[in-house]
Design a protein around this motif. Structure first.
Motif, PDB file in Angstrom:
ATOM      1  N   LYS A  57       0.832  -1.213   0.000  1.00 31.73           N
ATOM      2  CA  LYS A  57       0.000   0.000   0.000  1.00 31.73           C
ATOM      3  C   LYS A  57       0.863   1.258   0.000  1.00 31.73           C
ATOM      4  O   LYS A  57       0.541   2.238  -0.688  1.00 31.73           O
ATOM      5  N   ASN A  58       1.955   1.237   0.745  1.00 29.17           N
ATOM      6  CA  ASN A  58       2.862   2.390   0.744  1.00 29.17           C
ATOM      7  C   ASN A  58       3.467   2.597  -0.637  1.00 29.17           C
ATOM      8  O   ASN A  58       3.618   3.734  -1.094  1.00 29.17           O
ATOM      9  N   GLU A  59       3.815   1.498  -1.300  1.00 25.91           N
ATOM     10  CA  GLU A  59       4.365   1.611  -2.652  1.00 25.91           C
ATOM     11  C   GLU A  59       3.313   2.132  -3.623  1.00 25.91           C
ATOM     12  O   GLU A  59       3.625   2.922  -4.514  1.00 25.91           O
ATOM     13  N   ILE A  60       2.065   1.708  -3.448  1.00 28.60           N
ATOM     14  CA  ILE A  60       0.979   2.230  -4.289  1.00 28.60           C
ATOM     15  C   ILE A  60       0.873   3.737  -4.118  1.00 28.60           C
ATOM     16  O   ILE A  60       0.747   4.485  -5.097  1.00 28.60           O
ATOM     17  N   LEU A  63       3.710   5.376  -5.955  1.00 32.37           N
ATOM     18  CA  LEU A  63       3.549   5.291  -7.403  1.00 32.37           C
ATOM     19  C   LEU A  63       2.454   6.224  -7.908  1.00 32.37           C
ATOM     20  O   LEU A  63       2.582   6.814  -8.985  1.00 32.37           O
ATOM     21  N   PHE A  64       1.393   6.384  -7.136  1.00 35.13           N
ATOM     22  CA  PHE A  64       0.329   7.298  -7.548  1.00 35.13           C
ATOM     23  C   PHE A  64       0.792   8.754  -7.494  1.00 35.13           C
ATOM     24  O   PHE A  64       0.279   9.586  -8.233  1.00 35.13           O
ATOM     25  N   LEU A  65       1.755   9.054  -6.640  1.00 27.07           N
ATOM     26  CA  LEU A  65       2.302  10.414  -6.598  1.00 27.07           C
ATOM     27  C   LEU A  65       3.135  10.719  -7.837  1.00 27.07           C
ATOM     28  O   LEU A  65       3.303  11.890  -8.201  1.00 27.07           O
ATOM     29  N   GLU A  97      -6.866 -13.072   0.348  1.00 25.89           N
ATOM     30  CA  GLU A  97      -7.155 -11.888   1.160  1.00 25.89           C
ATOM     31  C   GLU A  97      -6.183 -10.759   0.829  1.00 25.89           C
ATOM     32  O   GLU A  97      -6.583  -9.594   0.742  1.00 25.89           O
ATOM     33  N   THR A  98      -4.928 -11.106   0.639  1.00 30.05           N
ATOM     34  CA  THR A  98      -3.932 -10.110   0.257  1.00 30.05           C
ATOM     35  C   THR A  98      -4.289  -9.512  -1.092  1.00 30.05           C
ATOM     36  O   THR A  98      -4.233  -8.292  -1.282  1.00 30.05           O
ATOM     37  N   GLU A  99      -4.678 -10.368  -2.014  1.00 29.91           N
ATOM     38  CA  GLU A  99      -5.048  -9.903  -3.355  1.00 29.91           C
ATOM     39  C   GLU A  99      -6.208  -8.926  -3.296  1.00 29.91           C
ATOM     40  O   GLU A  99      -6.170  -7.853  -3.918  1.00 29.91           O
ATOM     41  N   ILE A 100      -7.235  -9.270  -2.528  1.00 32.57           N
ATOM     42  CA  ILE A 100      -8.410  -8.406  -2.433  1.00 32.57           C
ATOM     43  C   ILE A 100      -8.055  -7.086  -1.756  1.00 32.57           C
ATOM     44  O   ILE A 100      -8.458  -6.013  -2.219  1.00 32.57           O
ATOM     45  N   GLU A 101      -7.287  -7.151  -0.672  1.00 34.72           N
ATOM     46  CA  GLU A 101      -6.877  -5.927   0.038  1.00 34.72           C
ATOM     47  C   GLU A 101      -6.138  -4.970  -0.893  1.00 34.72           C
ATOM     48  O   GLU A 101      -6.425  -3.780  -0.940  1.00 34.72           O
ATOM     49  N   VAL A 102      -5.174  -5.524  -1.626  1.00 30.93           N
ATOM     50  CA  VAL A 102      -4.340  -4.699  -2.491  1.00 30.93           C
ATOM     51  C   VAL A 102      -5.163  -4.118  -3.646  1.00 30.93           C
ATOM     52  O   VAL A 102      -5.053  -2.924  -3.951  1.00 30.93           O
TER      53      VAL A 102
END
Length: 158
Positions: A57-60, A63-65, A97-102
């Protein structure tokens, strides 16, 4: 050169000593960045899935920035690149669960992106495809988790 099957490799690895296996893993990690990333996940992150999700999530966020919002062309290219990276991380985990969260987090970030994705069909279709994929993945989870994720998904659709 013929590539061996997974079963053949498994039986052959059973004959190797501990040190030989370590050497093989290190040699494997020299050839592709993905091999090294997978080994890193298996060694350091597989036992701490929550931390792994937080790191993704931090990397997302980072990357969005970096998205160039000058035109939708650049936005599409960067969003596809982000999604490709996420799918790679999801493949390492193999945890639904990881896939859905991400993917939920990715969709939240994409929906809140400025300029809005509603003005571009390609981005809107990409968003809708990911929502459909999340819905399919939710159906295989436990009922309690299904309920929680469906609530999050409804918040995205509003």
């Amino acid at each position: 050169m013929k590539t061996a099957t997974a079963k053949e490799i498994k039986t052959e690895l059973a004959d190797y000593s501990h040190q030989q296996l370590i050497d093989l893993c290190l040699r494997l990690s020299q050839f592709k960045k993905e091999n090294k990333e997978l080994l890193s996940y298996l060694l350091f992150d597989a036992t701490h899935e929550e931390t792994y999700i937080i790191n993704i999530k931090n990397e997302i966020d980072e990357l969005f920035l970096t998205i160039n919002t000058a035109s939708y062309y650049y936005i599409k290219k960067t969003v596809r690149k982000i999604l490709r990276t996420l799918k790679k991380y999801i493949r390492y985990s193999k945890n639904k669960e990881t896939e859905i969260e991400v993917l939920l987090y990715f969709c939240k970030k994409l929906k809140n992106l400025a300029p809005s994705i509603n003005h571009n069909n390609t981005l809107l279709n990409l968003y809708n495809r990911e929502i459909i994929l999340i819905k399919k993945k939710i159906t295989v989870l436990h009922e309690d988790l299904q309920y929680d994720y469906k609530l999050e998904l409804e918040n995205l659709n509003l």
